[in-house]
Design a protein around this motif. Structure first.
Motif, PDB file in Angstrom:
ATOM      1  N   LEU A  89      -2.645  -8.595  -6.622  1.00  0.00           N
ATOM      2  CA  LEU A  89      -1.234  -8.288  -6.353  1.00  0.00           C
ATOM      3  C   LEU A  89      -0.515  -7.742  -7.580  1.00  0.00           C
ATOM      4  O   LEU A  89       0.533  -7.104  -7.457  1.00  0.00           O
ATOM      5  CB  LEU A  89      -0.521  -9.541  -5.836  1.00  0.00           C
ATOM      6  N   ALA A  90      -1.082  -7.981  -8.765  1.00  0.00           N
ATOM      7  CA  ALA A  90      -0.500  -7.418  -9.986  1.00  0.00           C
ATOM      8  C   ALA A  90      -0.820  -5.939 -10.145  1.00  0.00           C
ATOM      9  O   ALA A  90      -0.213  -5.254 -10.983  1.00  0.00           O
ATOM     10  CB  ALA A  90      -1.018  -8.194 -11.202  1.00  0.00           C
ATOM     11  N   GLN A  91      -1.752  -5.415  -9.347  1.00  0.00           N
ATOM     12  CA  GLN A  91      -2.078  -3.985  -9.417  1.00  0.00           C
ATOM     13  C   GLN A  91      -0.956  -3.195  -8.732  1.00  0.00           C
ATOM     14  O   GLN A  91      -0.432  -3.615  -7.698  1.00  0.00           O
ATOM     15  CB  GLN A  91      -3.416  -3.697  -8.742  1.00  0.00           C
ATOM     16  N   PRO A  92      -0.571  -2.051  -9.282  1.00  0.00           N
ATOM     17  CA  PRO A  92       0.596  -1.330  -8.755  1.00  0.00           C
ATOM     18  C   PRO A  92       0.450  -0.861  -7.315  1.00  0.00           C
ATOM     19  O   PRO A  92       1.450  -0.676  -6.623  1.00  0.00           O
ATOM     20  CB  PRO A  92       0.742  -0.142  -9.709  1.00  0.00           C
ATOM     21  N   GLU A  93      -0.780  -0.688  -6.835  1.00  0.00           N
ATOM     22  CA  GLU A  93      -0.991  -0.185  -5.475  1.00  0.00           C
ATOM     23  C   GLU A  93      -0.872  -1.273  -4.405  1.00  0.00           C
ATOM     24  O   GLU A  93      -0.749  -0.963  -3.219  1.00  0.00           O
ATOM     25  CB  GLU A  93      -2.402   0.414  -5.330  1.00  0.00           C
ATOM     26  N   VAL A  94      -0.953  -2.555  -4.819  1.00  0.00           N
ATOM     27  CA  VAL A  94      -1.218  -3.636  -3.864  1.00  0.00           C
ATOM     28  C   VAL A  94       0.035  -4.439  -3.528  1.00  0.00           C
ATOM     29  O   VAL A  94       0.783  -4.846  -4.427  1.00  0.00           O
ATOM     30  CB  VAL A  94      -2.305  -4.581  -4.406  1.00  0.00           C
ATOM     31  N   GLN A  95       0.241  -4.682  -2.229  1.00  0.00           N
ATOM     32  CA  GLN A  95       1.289  -5.582  -1.753  1.00  0.00           C
ATOM     33  C   GLN A  95       0.684  -6.534  -0.715  1.00  0.00           C
ATOM     34  O   GLN A  95      -0.302  -6.197  -0.053  1.00  0.00           O
ATOM     35  CB  GLN A  95       2.440  -4.790  -1.121  1.00  0.00           C
ATOM     36  N   PRO A  96       1.289  -7.723  -0.555  1.00  0.00           N
ATOM     37  CA  PRO A  96       0.763  -8.667   0.440  1.00  0.00           C
ATOM     38  C   PRO A  96       1.118  -8.229   1.857  1.00  0.00           C
ATOM     39  O   PRO A  96       2.202  -7.686   2.092  1.00  0.00           O
ATOM     40  CB  PRO A  96       1.459  -9.983   0.074  1.00  0.00           C
ATOM     41  N   VAL A  97       0.209  -8.471   2.798  1.00  0.00           N
ATOM     42  CA  VAL A  97       0.397  -8.071   4.196  1.00  0.00           C
ATOM     43  C   VAL A  97       0.022  -9.242   5.098  1.00  0.00           C
ATOM     44  O   VAL A  97      -0.977  -9.927   4.856  1.00  0.00           O
ATOM     45  CB  VAL A  97      -0.445  -6.825   4.544  1.00  0.00           C
ATOM     46  N   GLY A  98       0.817  -9.471   6.140  1.00  0.00           N
ATOM     47  CA  GLY A  98       0.613 -10.598   7.028  1.00  0.00           C
ATOM     48  C   GLY A  98      -0.063 -10.228   8.336  1.00  0.00           C
ATOM     49  O   GLY A  98      -0.470  -9.084   8.573  1.00  0.00           O
ATOM     50  N   LEU A  99      -0.142 -11.233   9.221  1.00  0.00           N
ATOM     51  CA  LEU A  99      -0.821 -11.065  10.503  1.00  0.00           C
ATOM     52  C   LEU A  99      -0.157 -10.029  11.395  1.00  0.00           C
ATOM     53  O   LEU A  99      -0.827  -9.381  12.203  1.00  0.00           O
ATOM     54  CB  LEU A  99      -0.835 -12.402  11.250  1.00  0.00           C
TER      55      LEU A  99
END
Length: 377
Positions: free
Chosen positions: A215-225
């Protein structure tokens, strides 16, 4: 204590989900994030354009060990297990005696074992089913000590390659062992979104650290169900319990691509799995054995059509039912899948969905609704 009153299980990332502001819901016996503050639509679009991180630790992971494991596992499914090369992954279907789907799963030949991932809501039953039928021929070893993360999207490889060298050598439906911070990871290049991406089996002890680092990578965000569901539907992928179940065969479900020639009529290892006679008859459509088919549907008006909605022909006769449906965020149109009489399954066929008693015109459509972008090298 019944399943309904049992306390919800928590994945190793539960605390992180709360810290990130996730809205938690019960799912497959676990407390799971349905969405984060950005919301379903933003999470969906971010996965399609960059990279989304999903906690899928509710899924079941197990190993089948022993020289007879592949041959034994093949007796439970209409797919080729014996000839799967080391390092390759394949989609499989556990069937009952009527050819109905007990679960769909993924498995990898790791050389020393078969690594199997099953659906969360089915895992206890799956493991018991496998143990009862082939436990005398191979070791069936559940892996509850491991979490599972999915990193999905066109920039997933870019983000993951900063943590792990040689990850780019994996192509779609292959897997390999990697080490991160002293932990053994097993990673496949696969997923449930139609995008390029990876599924990462990680020890519970390292799951949160790995998730935070990703999640610290600039491309990545958390995604839910929520977005996981909209992404898989746009990709034309089945959800167990909605689009496939014990009353559905692989042929009705349009999953015949998963049945290799060697296991079909005339193949070197045809049949020999539960429900084979029915599946074979439907494959050949002997005496009209195939009466219904899973199809994609696009609504011709901007009205989402949900699961369990009745489908009718132009004369008002019931011809099927929707099993999954929503407004597809990527194409900004209502899309669905469902089962219709075989005579109504041709692309371009016009049907009506009864939404609150009013007909919504729909058209049978090829799937996926959004082109798949798997990385094949």
């Amino acid at each position: 204590m019944s399943a309904a009153t049992a306390p919800l299980l928590k994945t190793p990332l539960h605390g992180l989900h709360l810290e990130l502001g996730a809205r938690m819901v019960p799912f497959a016996g676990y407390s799971m994030p349905v969405q984060y503050p950005a919301g379903l639509m933003a999470e969906h679009h971010h996965t399609r354009s960059a990279a989304g991180l999903f906690d899928v630790s509710h899924m079941g992971q197990l190993r089948l060990v022993g020289p007879d494991a592949a041959a034994a596992f093949e007796t439970l499914m209409p797919v080729d297990v014996i000839d799967l090369p080391v390092g390759k992954q394949r989609y499989g279907l556990l069937l009952n005696g009527e050819g109905g789907i007990i679960d769909d799963l993924m498995f990898v030949n790791r050389g020393s074992d078969l690594f199997v991932i099953v659906n969360g809501a089915c895992k206890a039953g799956d493991i018991a089913h496998i143990q009862a039928r082939i436990g005398a021929r191979c070791e069936v070893i559940p892996m509850p000590e491991r979490a599972l993360l999915a990193l999905q999207g066109p920039q997933a490889a870019q983000a993951l390659s900063r943590l792990l060298t040689h990850i780019e050598k994996l192509v779609f439906m292959t897997g390999g062992h990697f080490t991160w911070e002293g932990a053994d990871l097993f990673i496949t290049r696969s997923g449930y979104t139609g995008e390029d991406g990876f599924e990462i089996s990680v020890p519970d002890s390292h799951a949160e650290g790995l998730a935070r680092t990703l999640l610290a990578q600039p491309e990545v965000q958390p995604v839910g169900l929520g977005a996981r569901n909209s992404l898989r539907l746009e990709a034309g992928l089945c959800l167990y319990g909605n689009d496939i179940d014990t009353g559905t065969t692989p042929v009705e479900a349009g999953l015949t691509w998963a049945l290799q020639k060697v296991r079909r009529a005339g193949g070197a290892r045809e049949g020999g799995y539960p429900g084979a006679a029915k599946v074979m008859a439907q494959l050949q459509d002997a005496a009209g054995a195939l009466t219904r088919k899973r199809v994609g549907l696009v609504a011709l008006e901007r009205i989402p059509v949900r699961e369990h909605t009745e489908l009718q022909d132009a004369a008002g006769r019931r011809v099927g039912e929707v099993t999954s449906g929503l407004l597809g965020p990527s194409i900004d149109r209502p899309v669905a899948m469902g089962y219709v009489d075989a005579a109504q399954a041709a692309p371009g066929t016009r049907l009506n969905a009864l939404v609150r008693g009013k007909p919504v015109p729909m058209e049978v459509s090829p799937m996926p609704f959004v082109p798949n972008r798997y990385y094949r090298g």
